[in-house]
Scaffold this motif. Structure first.
Motif, mmCIF file in Angstrom:
data_model
loop_
_atom_site.group_PDB
_atom_site.id
_atom_site.type_symbol
_atom_site.label_atom_id
_atom_site.label_comp_id
_atom_site.label_asym_id
_atom_site.label_seq_id
_atom_site.Cartn_x
_atom_site.Cartn_y
_atom_site.Cartn_z
ATOM 1 N N GLY A 166 0.824 -1.207 0.000
ATOM 2 C CA GLY A 166 0.000 0.000 0.000
ATOM 3 C C GLY A 166 0.857 1.255 0.000
ATOM 4 N N PRO A 167 0.208 2.415 -0.142
ATOM 5 C CA PRO A 167 0.945 3.674 -0.294
ATOM 6 C C PRO A 167 1.859 3.996 0.885
ATOM 7 C CG PRO A 167 -1.410 3.992 -0.730
ATOM 8 C CD PRO A 167 -1.252 2.580 -0.269
ATOM 9 N N ARG A 168 1.545 3.465 2.046
ATOM 10 C CA ARG A 168 2.387 3.754 3.210
ATOM 11 C C ARG A 168 3.407 2.634 3.440
ATOM 12 N NH1 ARG A 168 -2.698 4.279 6.952
ATOM 13 N NH2 ARG A 168 -1.244 4.624 8.675
ATOM 14 N N PHE A 169 3.596 1.774 2.426
ATOM 15 C CA PHE A 169 4.511 0.630 2.547
ATOM 16 C C PHE A 169 5.846 0.995 3.193
ATOM 17 C CE2 PHE A 169 8.342 -1.148 0.613
ATOM 18 C CZ PHE A 169 8.301 -2.431 1.118
ATOM 19 N N ARG A 170 6.545 1.969 2.585
ATOM 20 C CA ARG A 170 7.922 2.236 3.002
ATOM 21 C C ARG A 170 7.989 2.732 4.446
ATOM 22 N NH1 ARG A 170 11.951 6.149 2.826
ATOM 23 N NH2 ARG A 170 14.002 5.244 2.404
ATOM 24 N N SER A 171 7.064 3.618 4.786
ATOM 25 C CA SER A 171 7.051 4.193 6.128
ATOM 26 C C SER A 171 6.811 3.109 7.187
ATOM 27 C CB SER A 171 5.956 5.261 6.198
ATOM 28 O OG SER A 171 5.963 5.888 7.442
ATOM 29 N N ILE A 172 5.842 2.246 6.943
ATOM 30 C CA ILE A 172 5.505 1.205 7.920
ATOM 31 C C ILE A 172 6.577 0.113 7.936
ATOM 32 C CG2 ILE A 172 3.819 -0.618 8.406
ATOM 33 C CD1 ILE A 172 1.695 1.398 7.291
ATOM 34 N N HIS A 173 7.078 -0.213 6.755
ATOM 35 C CA HIS A 173 8.180 -1.177 6.632
ATOM 36 C C HIS A 173 9.351 -0.768 7.542
ATOM 37 C CE1 HIS A 173 10.661 -4.097 4.381
ATOM 38 N NE2 HIS A 173 11.568 -3.163 4.231
ATOM 39 N N LEU A 174 9.705 0.496 7.523
ATOM 40 C CA LEU A 174 10.817 0.979 8.350
ATOM 41 C C LEU A 174 10.428 1.032 9.831
ATOM 42 C CD1 LEU A 174 12.097 3.899 6.077
ATOM 43 C CD2 LEU A 174 13.200 1.700 6.459
ATOM 44 N N GLN A 175 9.195 1.510 10.084
ATOM 45 C CA GLN A 175 8.743 1.649 11.470
ATOM 46 C C GLN A 175 8.733 0.283 12.170
ATOM 47 O OE1 GLN A 175 5.008 3.648 11.585
ATOM 48 N NE2 GLN A 175 4.904 3.793 13.829
ATOM 49 N N LEU A 176 8.377 -0.753 11.433
ATOM 50 C CA LEU A 176 8.295 -2.089 12.040
ATOM 51 C C LEU A 176 9.660 -2.595 12.464
ATOM 52 C CD1 LEU A 176 5.560 -3.549 9.713
ATOM 53 C CD2 LEU A 176 5.458 -3.487 12.207
ATOM 54 N N ASP A 177 10.690 -2.227 11.710
ATOM 55 C CA ASP A 177 12.022 -2.677 12.125
ATOM 56 C C ASP A 177 12.450 -2.034 13.433
ATOM 57 O OD1 ASP A 177 12.886 -4.761 10.658
ATOM 58 O OD2 ASP A 177 14.264 -3.665 9.382
ATOM 59 N N GLU A 178 11.919 -0.878 13.741
ATOM 60 C CA GLU A 178 12.228 -0.280 15.046
ATOM 61 C C GLU A 178 11.541 -1.049 16.181
ATOM 62 O OE1 GLU A 178 11.313 3.869 14.676
ATOM 63 O OE2 GLU A 178 12.622 4.107 12.942
ATOM 64 N N VAL A 179 10.349 -1.554 15.899
ATOM 65 C CA VAL A 179 9.710 -2.426 16.888
ATOM 66 C C VAL A 179 10.534 -3.701 17.079
ATOM 67 C CG1 VAL A 179 7.643 -3.774 17.417
ATOM 68 C CG2 VAL A 179 7.418 -1.519 16.371
ATOM 69 N N VAL A 180 11.000 -4.256 15.968
ATOM 70 C CA VAL A 180 11.836 -5.462 16.058
ATOM 71 C C VAL A 180 13.072 -5.193 16.905
ATOM 72 C CG1 VAL A 180 13.233 -7.090 14.725
ATOM 73 C CG2 VAL A 180 10.996 -6.360 13.858
ATOM 74 N N ASP A 181 13.714 -4.061 16.679
ATOM 75 C CA ASP A 181 14.910 -3.738 17.464
ATOM 76 C C ASP A 181 14.586 -3.672 18.952
ATOM 77 O OD1 ASP A 181 16.456 -3.653 15.255
ATOM 78 O OD2 ASP A 181 16.580 -1.481 15.109
ATOM 79 N N THR A 182 13.510 -2.960 19.287
ATOM 80 C CA THR A 182 13.108 -2.870 20.691
ATOM 81 C C THR A 182 12.838 -4.250 21.272
ATOM 82 O OG1 THR A 182 12.134 -0.679 20.390
ATOM 83 C CG2 THR A 182 11.312 -1.975 22.251
ATOM 84 N N ALA A 183 12.080 -5.047 20.561
ATOM 85 C CA ALA A 183 11.708 -6.364 21.070
ATOM 86 C C ALA A 183 12.938 -7.249 21.263
ATOM 87 C CB ALA A 183 10.707 -7.022 20.129
#
Lengths: 156, 156, 156, 156, 156, 156, 156, 156, 156, 156, 156, 156
Positions: free
Chosen positions: G43-60
């Motif tokens: 979807g149009p917000r692919f790149r933004s969410i794709h990157l944001q999710l890796d920050e969750v992964v880092d935290t976890a």
């Protein structure tokens, strides 16, 4: 004369000051003991323990600075001179000379254990008087307990 | 029992070992004294001296490690436990409590001066027995003398 | 023809040139031997020794460059071709094939010991002819002796 | 006795092992030859070639490690001792003494050309037996051919 | 008045002070000369020599600071003002205007050669009076002689 | 509905998709297994293995990302949810609780061996359908085989 | 058998151990879920969410390690094997296949919300038994709540 | 003979060349003066001023290079030899020997003030002939004026 | 309309929200005040205080962000607009114009003291409602109190 | 005349040279197209796409260099002049002027798609003639296909 | 339709837009020309020029971005497509094929000279309409003229 | 009383001082406004705008420092206290509470536009009185206009 207006009452300050001074001495001694064994350890696990001990030294030195500056912050002059450390540290005597690797690990397990016991009491004691100092003690305890686990696992 | 076959004769080794052990104790004490004043200094020059003292600590800690490992390299067990440092350091007593900035500088001038005098004798003493150790002592002396200048200039 | 006007007399140059060429060959061979065991070591201490050997390689390679360039600086062509190294190294033969970790440590103790003995002679020999080269040799000796200690302590 | 259960059949392993051992020796010798000329080159292009040669050394040393560890990974003991390198390298003799810059470039063009020819054969030979090793050889060949171009262009 | 109690006797201090002041002036002038040619060199080797000269500047500036601070450390006021440098440098005159690359190299060979000759005398002169200063001079000499080699090799 | 026009035929895509999904699950499980033992290992080699396991985790996590994104690139939705991993991983069960160091090494030798066998089949299977994916598999195999060697050598 | 003498009473240890094991499983699953959507979002917000999710992964991932090592520190064997995670995670099922960006955000809001609710209970539960563990939980909760805000704001 | 075809007319070039040569000499002298005081300052503010002066040296050295290369760019040979600097600098004489801290600050205020006055004239003079050089002068003036403020504030 | 489902009850949220908004305003104002004096301080200690103030600014800005985002995390819109800060900051008026260094230190002692008093009340107030926010306040208080000590020691 | 002795036969060289030259032109054009849209995109997704396009530029520029140098390595003169790129690129025309974000994504999907189709043919074509070049093409294809996925997912 | 309200009048905007578009095309072409020769140069100065050209590419690419974004900032769509560059660049044709080093230098001297002449006119043209753009042009001109000097000095 | 001897006439100084003070207030307010929205923005573009706003904050804070120190440099006391900012900023009121992403962009377009208009007037006003300050204003304007473009393009 230099006086800091402390945010704590006199009684609370006395409690916190004692805990900080005791922690300071324990941590300085821990750094000296860890270095002593860092240089004197021998045996097949020499390199591994030699490196591991420097991580204990790093932890001890870093918290030493924070603890002493917390004392100054509260208007309490910290004392970490060699004679003070030698006289009041909570860590038992460490023998001179070369140390076999397995004994080196045992020495650290004991030294860390002794300091941790005292830190847990200090966490209790500072809960009411000064949560800021308590928070610092909790972090120190967490780090020391992690090192404690690793040395226990080494001899597991 | 752990024995290192030293490249030095027994007599030379005795001379070098004494010089290394003495240097080790002096440097550990210097790091403790510098930290003590780092935390207790007060006055208009507080920040400047507070920072300058940590550079002395860095120098002392770095050379402490090199000196102790040089002793181990020659088969001589180094001893830098708190009680040993308290008993045999070449640095005189440092008073407890807060220290005015001008007195802090004076204390460092004295402490560095005392160690430098002993280091110059050690440079002489190790010239024949072990040029490798002597080279190390020369570098330590150079660094200590530079700190000495800076504190003298502070009170100049 | 390319000639460098050396700051040394012919006799002194001859002494220094021999010492530099000998050191160059020893250090290149030390780097090859350490790598050989780095790849062939097996046993419970594999990882620890595997890593430790790369630190020997780093030391040897770094000083190799300094020694060869010091020779060129004095107008002496350095020679570190494989055949030259194979023919004139001061390190004894290393067996082919896998090496148990305890034997790997022993091999390094021997190899380092052999080079150190020769380096101490070279420090003596260059004292008068060229203090600049001697200073370089003293630093190399210090580094090799530290590695020597660590491998001795490993088998202590 | 230490044995690795190889993912390859005995025949394939023999082919791959020979290719790896040959590559290892060629690359170690290339690093020695490049250093030899790095120290002995003279002439107006001294600095440029001196620096360029260290990039060849970096390439050679880096791939040396990968190749030797690939051999160990397959259960084949790698051999890069000085005598082995002197006896079996694919690079021809390099004369001793100072080297004019134009000749230095020529020597490298030849040395790289010799190794590249052998690498191309090894890429062919390992295609079926072990694509993992082949992939490594392709990368080494790419790097060596790039260096080859640069030295050819230097004398173009 | 500001006085530093020097660890050296008056005679020794006089010798060492002269050597330090002479070195200081030579190194400042070397940095100015190298920069002058860095900006004025022309010819096919422009870029190579332009870069190489900045490495000489780095060496000269770094040692300048160490030498001047060593003088201050011994209680001797260092003097590196432009007029002092112009009047007492050991480096001969450098012509104004553009410099062909081959002449640029020649100028550096001469300038470095002149300073090295004086440095070797200073190494001799300070051996007895102050081994700390001598050690510093030995390191400076080593660095300058390496640059000297490289410029000689450029015109080899 | 979201559809990617794949550069592969349907048959080829099916083959490659299966190989990618299988690899993804194996690598996620490898990272979980390595972490599990990273936390549960005990014994004299604790620290060495504890550190070595995190390097396996790094390798597994890095390739996991590449493999999953390669699947998405070909228009195949990757699936690495915990239940999927638990159900379809190629790595056998790992017992709960503390693990002695020698057993920890054995577990990793087995786990890596199981994944490598499957990776070699996937390298074969993707050769024709998609050399881009095959190239990725070859690199993963190379990395896993290197870790496999190191753990085998640990118990050698 | 390997036993750690815990600084906690048996009852307190039981409470803290359960809280740590539950947190461990939740965080591992959070990292798997975030990666799953990282690869499957469109979807149009692919790149933004794709990157944001890796920050969750880092935290976890970062807190996963701290939590598991805290368990080991207290003498409790942590369990984060795939089957354990699949069976006991507090995060609900995530559907397979591509995920529209708006749904991806919703999934994370739900997943983070579920874990946060459990973390707040664990903060309560560990207050008395072990303030060191509680402090760790407070930091994890703070980080998760911040991610929660950001995903809520995304769909705000 | 080497000639650069300048983008400027002869008259404009003359104006710009004079301004660049004057700036070059002023900046080299400023770096020498700042270093001179860096080494000779004494008093309670020693450390603060010692450090501050090295920032002036950095500014002066950095712009020196830009200015000299701008001259070369316009085909004008720059001249920053010691004798030229000593003869034509815009900075007045600096006394030899130790400098009290308050005087050190005063000396810098004067030296910077003298150069700034000349720089402001050069900004005017180059406005029409060469805006590229003018822009460079504006940046130099900005940096020097900021240092000027700081030293004035020191004695404020 | 955008609403965050807060993990706190309405009463607790009100308490925490007030504390967060108050802290936000105090910290923004502290950063403005510290910058104001950073630019306006004059006197012999100018450089030391100028640098020290930027460390206060760093602390204030960093915590400002954390506090504001904590408010957003709890569903409370933070407000740090200039007018809000001017109207509700806990720091008293700071006079316009140049500030003597001794007065600058006094101003910071007062400003930090005012904020610390309020922070200690906020630590108390949030203990029950939200330990996550309290933990953040404890860390802010620790940092502010350390700065407070340093400025008190400056005027000691 | 400058001739490189290629390791390839004339026929193979012709095939590989054509593939390299075609790739070079495609990649240069891709970098120009991506930059063109990087500057001209408008719409709510401006920032995200603006940043994403620079990652395409980085990929294209990096591989451009490798491809051109591979051509030179094989003795084939690469040609990436503007007119050559304009005349022979595989990417269709890009309209001038501002581009809406959704169209920007579409343009990149098309441009990447066009280049990938040609790269897949080149991977096929170079399999036999030169596996070194093929390996390079496989890596380029992998990178371009990953970018292709991301832009497809953006409009998914 | 997307329209930016420009801070410039229509006439001024037209002038500035033309200058920006012309600069953009010149700089893109300069980067392509410099890369073309970077890959095709041969001769003894190959390495030096090869490296020097990449510094021109860096300068050109960096300013290209600034110039294009400045156009967008003023509401003018920038055009740097290959066909536009090929059609309107101010740099003359560059021949295909290998280039001898001396000719490579000459080509760059000409290309840089051509662009600089146009940049000086653009600096004039934008002085009144937009000092912000003029300032950017002045910086570009300074950088290009410095490269111009270096290539002229190379052939001096 | 502290007075700086300004290089400007009284009239010129008045003009420049007003421009600097106005710029200072505008930039501080811009940083506060950008942070305010950074924390309060909601909507699908939350993350993108949240990040973009911190780049505006960085720009504003960096130039704030330069502008305030430029004022001090000219002897003009800068004033950036909260009340001053609230009273005299050129940016209109920003509503309290959550902000939808599209409105957030609009707010920034307006805020930046307001400051840019004033900056362009200040560039004009300082041309004659002080080109050093003007140059600083030109750089600030360039940076603000670039941010302005990006937010306009966001809503394009």
């Amino acid at each position: 004369m230099y006086v800091v207006k402390s945010p704590l009452s006199d009684d609370d300050l006395k409690t916190v000051a004692d805990a900080l001074q005791g922690t300071l001495v324990d941590l300085v001694d821990l750094s000296l003991v860890a270095k002593q064994i860092h240089w004197n350890v021998v045996g097949p696990r020499f390199r591994s323990i030699h490196l591991q001990l420097d991580e204990v030294v790093d932890t001890a030195r870093q918290h030493t600075d924070t603890v002493a500056e917390r004392a100054s912050t509260l208007g309490v002059s910290p004392d970490a001179r060699a004679a003070t450390v030698a006289a009041s540290s909570g860590i038992g005597d460490v023998p001179e000379g070369w140390v076999k690797d397995v004994d080196a690990v045992g020495t650290l397990v004991d030294a860390l254990g002794a300091v941790i016991t005292r830190m847990r009491e200090r966490v209790q004691a500072t809960d009411e008087p000064d949560p800021v100092t308590q928070d610092l003690f909790i972090q120190i305890t967490a780090d020391l307990e992690k090192h404690h686990w690793m040395f226990q696992a080494e001899n597991g």
